[in-house]
Scaffold this motif. Structure first.
Motif, short mmCIF file in Angstrom:
data_model
loop_
_atom_site.label_atom_id
_atom_site.label_comp_id
_atom_site.label_asym_id
_atom_site.label_seq_id
_atom_site.Cartn_x
_atom_site.Cartn_y
_atom_site.Cartn_z
N ARG A 70 0.83 -1.20 0.00
CA ARG A 70 0.00 0.00 0.00
C ARG A 70 0.87 1.26 0.00
O ARG A 70 0.54 2.27 -0.62
N ALA A 130 2.10 1.96 -3.47
CA ALA A 130 1.02 2.52 -4.29
C ALA A 130 0.78 3.97 -3.92
O ALA A 130 0.56 4.83 -4.78
N GLU A 186 -7.82 5.56 -10.69
CA GLU A 186 -8.57 4.35 -10.32
C GLU A 186 -8.41 3.28 -11.40
O GLU A 186 -8.19 2.11 -11.11
N PHE A 201 -4.70 2.00 -11.42
CA PHE A 201 -4.38 1.13 -10.28
C PHE A 201 -5.15 -0.19 -10.36
O PHE A 201 -4.64 -1.22 -9.97
N ALA A 202 -6.38 -0.11 -10.84
CA ALA A 202 -7.15 -1.36 -10.96
C ALA A 202 -6.51 -2.28 -11.99
O ALA A 202 -6.63 -3.50 -11.90
N LEU A 208 -3.24 -2.37 -12.67
CA LEU A 208 -1.81 -2.45 -12.41
C LEU A 208 -1.26 -3.86 -12.67
O LEU A 208 -0.13 -4.03 -13.10
N LEU A 232 -6.16 4.02 -4.16
CA LEU A 232 -5.69 2.88 -3.37
C LEU A 232 -6.78 1.83 -3.23
O LEU A 232 -6.52 0.63 -3.26
N ALA A 240 -9.09 1.25 -5.42
CA ALA A 240 -9.21 0.56 -6.71
C ALA A 240 -8.14 -0.52 -6.83
O ALA A 240 -8.39 -1.63 -7.30
N ARG A 241 -6.93 -0.19 -6.38
CA ARG A 241 -5.84 -1.18 -6.45
C ARG A 241 -6.17 -2.38 -5.57
O ARG A 241 -6.05 -3.53 -5.99
N GLU A 242 -6.63 -2.09 -4.34
CA GLU A 242 -6.91 -3.19 -3.42
C GLU A 242 -8.11 -3.99 -3.89
O GLU A 242 -8.13 -5.21 -3.78
N SER A 294 -9.02 -4.46 -6.93
CA SER A 294 -8.58 -5.29 -8.05
C SER A 294 -7.81 -6.51 -7.54
O SER A 294 -8.01 -7.63 -7.99
#
Lengths: 180, 394
Positions: free
Chosen positions: A20, A23, A57, A60-61, A63, B31, B33-35, B37
């Motif tokens: 985290r 990121a 968004e 990162f989605a 990535l 963050l 969105a990353r998590e 995903s």
């Protein structure tokens, strides 16, 4: 031993592995540029908020699918530019850009000359705003811009030249108005 | 070599900075969105692994039950614990809130103190009373997940897609609408996933609404009529409208959080309001504007007051005797396409249509004398504002 500043590729790798913190660092590093690009291309703070956030968004989605060998910033800025132009195409019919009064008030702390320059950038055609902000706002070389927006490098050069000519014309008009 | 104009452009453009609250909000969303995903992909991995394990079981590996198999190999039905960050809204939930969800066009966003969901595909969503669980339509199943850890409490196979769900106020039952081969059925299931049964065989894909005592359920028939099923008497009756009320399909039904009053949205910005057991329902318009208009959005504030929106008008209405009076009417900055009331009944959350986004905001309850909607907090924006979002705030 002093630690070096991690590269984007390092941060992307760590973020993909679940960090985290990495990121967050990636976000901090690229948010100002992404927002700046969205702000200049859309001509609106509110739209820039939406576009830049949406681009992050999406980035990162996705990535996990990102090719680490490619520069993260250029990938992100490409998303920002495409999303800005998409939004502009649709939203323009409905709400238009920020009014000149609102822009004046947003940039009231700037010198009059700089404010006039930003207003002149706002009045450029969207495609010219794109190359201007990528070149001068984010520091990309024309070849990188060409790769990013998918046009020949000659087209980037000509758009830049025309945009600069438009801006010079605006400055001349400003000067004429002041003289009269 | 750069010209003087180019140097000025560099200096001025690079000085453009976003506002810091925007930055914080965007960072939380990115963050999340990353998590989200990562969580989805890990969950998919777990499903694939579970399928492989299932195949091993089928080929004769001697382990007693699939639950045991999953425990042995370290796979559970529970997805990894979700982020502690609330993705929607990005800022902490207001005191007393257990969860906030926005659902539209088959996508779900959820914020709660322990579980967050961003842009997950589902066919329906509903939060339980007290926001302990969330029920979602996933494929041909009604799935209930715990908000405490995101784990699947139970999953019930259905004959089609679950297109609407409503949790009974006492929390022990869920009414849901399942759509299959062009027809929709209203069904009911216990809160623990048992005893699924049919309530009505031909209904509209409209979320049903429970009466406050959980003994009656209002729903919309396939023809658009408002019906009420009483679980005590096991009888269903159609709600009558007063003479002069417009005909037309109902698109939303809602029982008041106390008492027995019911409201329904119908065409041209009209609402039906009243006690369906006593007398025909009264009708009232949300705004003074006449002419063609969509059905309004509505949400109850108390046993006798409700808030409704039509275009950019938000009105607070009060049931007085057999009629309905408007006690406040305010203008929103743009069209309102989603509306709900906070758990403490003091605020409203709205979806405002702006460009190609739906901006979610929290506003104070309209009071007499107000002219404009008082927005106290912006939450975030969502795509596809025409999707007909439902907001759920517990």
């Amino acid at each position: 031993m002093a630690m070096g500043v991690p590269t984007d590729a390092d941060l992307v790798r760590r973020a993909r592995a679940g960090s985290r913190e990495a990121a967050g660092d990636l976000f901090e590093r690229h948010w100002p540029g992404a927002w700046r690009a969205a702000r200049v291309v859309t001509g609106s703070r509110a739209m820039a908020d939406d576009v830049a956030q949406d681009a992050f968004e999406r980035a990162f989605a996705a990535l996990g699918r990102f090719d680490e060998q490619r520069p993260f910033g250029a990938w992100l800025h490409r998303i920002v530019v495409n999303r800005s132009l998409d939004l502009l195409r649709r939203e323009r019919r409905l709400v238009g850009l920020d009014s000149p009064d609102r822009i004046e008030s947003e940039w009231r702390d700037l010198e009059a000359e700089d404010r006039a320059l930003l207003l002149a950038v706002e009045s450029l055609a969207p495609q010219r705003r794109v190359v201007i902000v990528l070149r001068y706002g984010l520091g990309y070389a024309p070849a990188e811009i060409a790769d990013m927006i998918g046009v020949p490098v000659g087209t980037v050069h000509s758009r830049l030249a025309r945009a600069l000519e438009d801006l010079r014309g605006s400055e001349r008009e400003e000067a004429d108005v002041e003289r009269t | 070599m750069s010209s003087e104009l180019e140097q000025r452009l560099e200096r001025v453009l690079r000085g453009i900075e976003p506002a810091s609250p925007t930055t914080e909000q965007a960072k939380a969303a990115a963050l999340a969105a990353r998590e989200g995903s990562g969580l989805r992909s890990r969950y998919r991995l777990a499903l694939v692994a579970a399928a492989l394990v299932g195949a091993l079981v089928m080929t004769g590996v001697t382990l007693a039950a699939s639950r045991t198999v999953r425990e042995v190999v370290g796979i559970t039905d529970t997805p990894p614990r979700a982020t502690h960050h609330s993705r929607l809204p990005h800022s902490p939930l207001p005191p007393g809130s257990g969860g906030f969800a926005a659902f539209g066009n088959g996508r779900l966003w959820l914020a709660s103190p322990s579980l967050a969901i961003a842009d997950e595909p589902h066919s329906a969503a509903e939060l339980s009373p007290g926001a302990l669980n969330i029920a979602v339509g996933s494929g041909h199943a009604l799935v209930v997940r715990r908000l405490s850890d995101g784990g699947v409490a139970w999953s019930h196979h259905t004959t089609g897609h679950v297109v609407a769900a409503a949790w009974a106020p006492i929390g022990t039952e869920i009414a849901y609408v399942v759509q299959s081969r062009g027809t929709a059925q209203l069904r009911m299931i216990e809160g623990d996933g048992d005893h699924d049964r049919l309530v009505a065989g031909s209904v509209s894909a409209v979320t049903p609404s429970w009466r406050a005592d959980s003994l009656a359920l209002a729903y919309v028939s396939s023809g658009g009529r408002v019906l009420v099923h009483n679980f005590f008497s096991q009888k269903t009756h159609a709600v009558a409208r007063r003479q002069g009320c417009p005909a037309g399909r109902a698109t939303q039904v809602a029982f008041a959080p106390r008492g027995t009053l019911l409201a329904a949205s119908i065409v041209d910005g009209n609402l039906l309001v009243g006690d369906p057991n006593r007398r025909p329902m009264a009708c009232t318009g949300v705004s003074a504007a006449k002419g063609p208009a969509p059905p309004p959005r509505l949400a109850w504030i108390s046993g006798r007051t409700l808030v409704a929106s039509l275009f950019d008008t938000v009105a607070r209405l009060e049931v007085r005797g057999q009629g309905v009076a408007s006690v406040a009417s305010v203008k929103a900055p743009s069209g309102v396409t989603a509306l709900t009331v906070s758990p403490d009944r003091r605020q409203i959350a709205l979806g405002l249509w702006r460009g190609d986004r739906l901006r979610l905001v929290v506003a104070t309850m309209p009071v007499s004398g107000d002219r404009d909607l008082r927005i106290v907090r912006a939450l975030r924006s969502l795509p596809d504002p025409a999707a007909g979002y439902t907001l759920i705030w517990r």
